[in-house]
Design a protein around this motif. Structure first.
Motif, mmCIF file in Angstrom:
data_model
loop_
_atom_site.group_PDB
_atom_site.id
_atom_site.type_symbol
_atom_site.label_atom_id
_atom_site.label_comp_id
_atom_site.label_asym_id
_atom_site.label_seq_id
_atom_site.Cartn_x
_atom_site.Cartn_y
_atom_site.Cartn_z
ATOM 1 N N PHE A 162 26.222 -61.340 -7.578
ATOM 2 C CA PHE A 162 24.899 -61.715 -8.058
ATOM 3 C C PHE A 162 24.325 -60.644 -8.986
ATOM 4 C CE2 PHE A 162 25.323 -64.161 -4.112
ATOM 5 C CZ PHE A 162 25.055 -65.430 -4.603
ATOM 6 N N SER A 163 24.616 -59.383 -8.682
ATOM 7 C CA SER A 163 24.193 -58.299 -9.567
ATOM 8 C C SER A 163 24.845 -58.444 -10.933
ATOM 9 C CB SER A 163 24.560 -56.945 -8.945
ATOM 10 O OG SER A 163 24.286 -55.886 -9.839
ATOM 11 N N SER A 164 26.139 -58.734 -10.942
ATOM 12 C CA SER A 164 26.863 -58.925 -12.203
ATOM 13 C C SER A 164 26.341 -60.131 -12.961
ATOM 14 C CB SER A 164 28.364 -59.102 -11.926
ATOM 15 O OG SER A 164 28.912 -57.962 -11.300
ATOM 16 N N LEU A 165 25.957 -61.174 -12.232
ATOM 17 C CA LEU A 165 25.449 -62.384 -12.870
ATOM 18 C C LEU A 165 24.148 -62.109 -13.616
ATOM 19 C CD1 LEU A 165 26.050 -65.391 -13.233
ATOM 20 C CD2 LEU A 165 24.696 -65.842 -11.182
ATOM 21 N N ILE A 216 12.473 -59.914 -14.360
ATOM 22 C CA ILE A 216 12.227 -61.270 -13.865
ATOM 23 C C ILE A 216 13.063 -61.543 -12.616
ATOM 24 C CG2 ILE A 216 12.496 -63.722 -14.396
ATOM 25 C CD1 ILE A 216 11.875 -63.001 -17.332
ATOM 26 N N ALA A 217 14.328 -61.127 -12.635
ATOM 27 C CA ALA A 217 15.212 -61.328 -11.477
ATOM 28 C C ALA A 217 14.688 -60.594 -10.255
ATOM 29 C CB ALA A 217 16.624 -60.861 -11.814
ATOM 30 N N PHE A 268 16.831 -53.018 -8.059
ATOM 31 C CA PHE A 268 17.125 -54.314 -7.431
ATOM 32 C C PHE A 268 18.612 -54.629 -7.520
ATOM 33 C CE2 PHE A 268 17.562 -58.991 -7.814
ATOM 34 C CZ PHE A 268 17.111 -59.343 -6.552
ATOM 35 N N SER A 269 19.220 -54.359 -8.662
ATOM 36 C CA SER A 269 20.651 -54.594 -8.838
ATOM 37 C C SER A 269 21.475 -53.698 -7.910
ATOM 38 C CB SER A 269 21.048 -54.345 -10.296
ATOM 39 O OG SER A 269 22.430 -54.514 -10.490
ATOM 40 N N VAL A 270 21.060 -52.430 -7.788
ATOM 41 C CA VAL A 270 21.756 -51.504 -6.889
ATOM 42 C C VAL A 270 21.649 -51.983 -5.447
ATOM 43 C CG1 VAL A 270 21.854 -49.137 -6.023
ATOM 44 C CG2 VAL A 270 21.386 -49.553 -8.441
ATOM 45 N N MET A 271 20.480 -52.508 -5.079
ATOM 46 C CA MET A 271 20.309 -53.033 -3.724
ATOM 47 C C MET A 271 21.266 -54.196 -3.456
ATOM 48 S SD MET A 271 17.166 -55.136 -2.041
ATOM 49 C CE MET A 271 17.842 -56.575 -2.871
ATOM 50 N N LEU A 272 21.455 -55.071 -4.453
ATOM 51 C CA LEU A 272 22.385 -56.187 -4.297
ATOM 52 C C LEU A 272 23.815 -55.690 -4.073
ATOM 53 C CD1 LEU A 272 21.164 -58.707 -7.046
ATOM 54 C CD2 LEU A 272 20.854 -58.895 -4.569
ATOM 55 N N THR A 273 24.237 -54.690 -4.833
ATOM 56 C CA THR A 273 25.595 -54.161 -4.653
ATOM 57 C C THR A 273 25.735 -53.480 -3.299
ATOM 58 O OG1 THR A 273 25.019 -52.075 -5.766
ATOM 59 C CG2 THR A 273 25.926 -53.830 -7.132
#
Length: 459
Positions: free
Chosen positions: A179-182, A223-224, A167-172
């Motif tokens: 938002f990924s960093s947050l 959760i995110a 999910f974080s990779v998708m945001l980047t």
């Protein structure tokens, strides 16, 4: 006056220069602004967690903890480059407006990553039963059972996080690095809170430290992800089993395998440093190195805030043939490195004062070690500037060959230089690697932007 200007008080002319009247640049600035807050949380959490953990488990056991967690972090490198391959392919699909293809890439990546993780954890479980970690790390045999339990806990959470982190990779990839960093910053903050509570309610335990240090950020990412795919703008992209398309795996891995080899080489060159230091000089020396690295790594983290949005932005720009924008950004990022040099020298002058304020007198820190780590971090930043842009374009063959070459000779040279010059000597090798890679990266990027890249330069 818009939100970015009003919140961060950018003078209008400076803001216009940063954004360059481009939606892509404005998105990058927005991500930088959000990341400043997120990385501020991360930096503060990373700094505060060091004295907490040292006091919780003592400096010797903290060195053991750092070394073992460094070894286990290798697990993340064995995703076959799937994450980075997915990042580029997802960004390309979004740039072309193909939402269905983007969703297929996402669903397929989750499925394949899950399969890889099951295999990795099985291998880690078997290895943990066979390896005597006390012998590997050259520490007392009394730690043997505790280290086996710690390895089991850490490997479990690292494997789970590989899946959740998609999910974080998708945001980047969608140019939402902020938002990924947050999310990562929030995870580190709650991990800090958990460790603080541990220091108040329990005696020093590596097992407790492992559980909460690795488990809390993993839970936050889960959760995110659930919230992101059910209540936000990414509902229409949520992964689905029926959209898994194994024919896309080859597209992802054609580039991903090259990233995988690069990261394996990085593993051999950089991650093995803690093992060499611990074996040759003892766990206290590993603690000294990691304290200096955490301090100067603040500079790298701040610079990473600036350069991270440009990986996927360069994917978008190259797909759209926007070479003028790429040239402009390259020049601005090169200027920013010169500011980093000044920042690094200032941090070096203040290092002795900062160490005393940060960790007190519990660990003896030498100026020579701080100076060598500063050079290492500045070299890493320079290399990262060019690598982020080139990775977004996808021409990583030269990078791969460079890291393979250095990986083959790094271990004996690290051991030799460590024995001659101590902890200071061991950071010479990675510094040389990054400087050499930066030189080749600059040449390659200029050729790509000027459209004169041929042969190996465009592979």
């Amino acid at each position: 006056m818009n939100k970015i200007e009003s919140i961060f008080l950018f003078p209008k002319n400076i803001y216009q220069r940063l954004t360059n009247s481009s939606h892509r640049s404005k998105e990058a600035v927005r991500n930088i602004a959000i990341s400043l807050t997120a990385k501020g949380i991360s930096i503060l959490s990373n700094l505060l967690v060091v004295p907490l953990t040292i006091n919780y488990v003592n400096s010797s056991r903290y060195g053991i903890w750092l070394t073992l967690s460094s070894v286990i972090s290798w697990i993340a490198f064995f995703d076959l480059g799937l994450g980075n391959g997915f990042r580029n392919k997802f960004a390309e699909a979004r740039a072309k407006g193909d939402t269905l293809l983007a969703r297929k890439y996402l669903s397929t990546t989750y499925f394949v990553m899950g399969a890889i993780v099951i295999l990795l954890y099985a291998c880690a479980f078997i290895a943990n039963q066979m390896v005597n970690w006390s012998s590997v790390l050259h520490v007392e045999q009394a730690y043997s059972e505790e280290l086996r339990d710690v390895f089991s806990i850490l490997s479990c959470f690292f494997c789970l996080n590989m899946v959740f982190n998609v999910f974080s990779v998708m945001l980047t990839a969608d140019q939402k690095v902020g938002f990924s960093s947050l999310i990562l910053g929030i995870g580190q903050f709650f991990s800090l809170v958990a460790i603080y509570v541990l220091t108040r309610v329990s005696e020093g335990s590596l097992l407790h430290l492992a559980t909460y240090y690795a488990g809390v950020p993993c839970l936050v990412m889960l959760i995110a992800s659930v919230i992101g795919f059910t209540t936000t703008r990414y509902r229409h992209l949520r992964p689905s089993r029926r959209l898994v398309d194994l024919s896309l795996v080859r597209n992802i891995l054609n580039l991903g395998i090259q990233f995988f080899v690069i990261y394996i080489c990085l593993l051999l060159i950089f991650q093995i440093m803690n093992i060499v230091i611990t074996r040759e000089l003892g766990p206290v020396a590993a603690t000294q190195y990691n304290i200096a690295h955490k301090y100067f790594n603040i500079l790298y983290m701040v610079m990473l805030i600036i350069i991270s949005p440009f990986w996927s932005a360069f994917t978008d720009a190259y797909t759209r043939n926007d070479y003028a924008w790429m040239r402009s950004i390259m020049r601005k990022l090169e200027y920013s490195w010169l500011l980093c040099v000044g920042g690094g020298l200032l941090m070096l002058l203040l290092s002795s004062f900062f160490y005393k304020l940060w960790i007190g007198e519990s660990v003896d820190m030498k100026f020579a070690l701080s100076a060598s780590v500063m050079v290492f971090i500045l070299s890493q930043i320079l290399g990262a500037i060019y690598m982020q842009m080139i990775n977004g374009i996808g021409f990583v063959r030269i990078q791969l060959l460079t890291y393979v070459t250095f990986a083959l000779i790094s271990l004996p040279l690290m051991v030799y230089s460590c024995r001659l010059f101590g902890v200071v000597g061991i950071v010479v090798m990675p510094s040389i690697v990054y400087l050499f890679q930066a030189l080749l990266g600059r040449i390659q990027l200029r050729k790509i932007i000027n459209r004169t890249a041929t042969g190996l330069w465009c592979k």
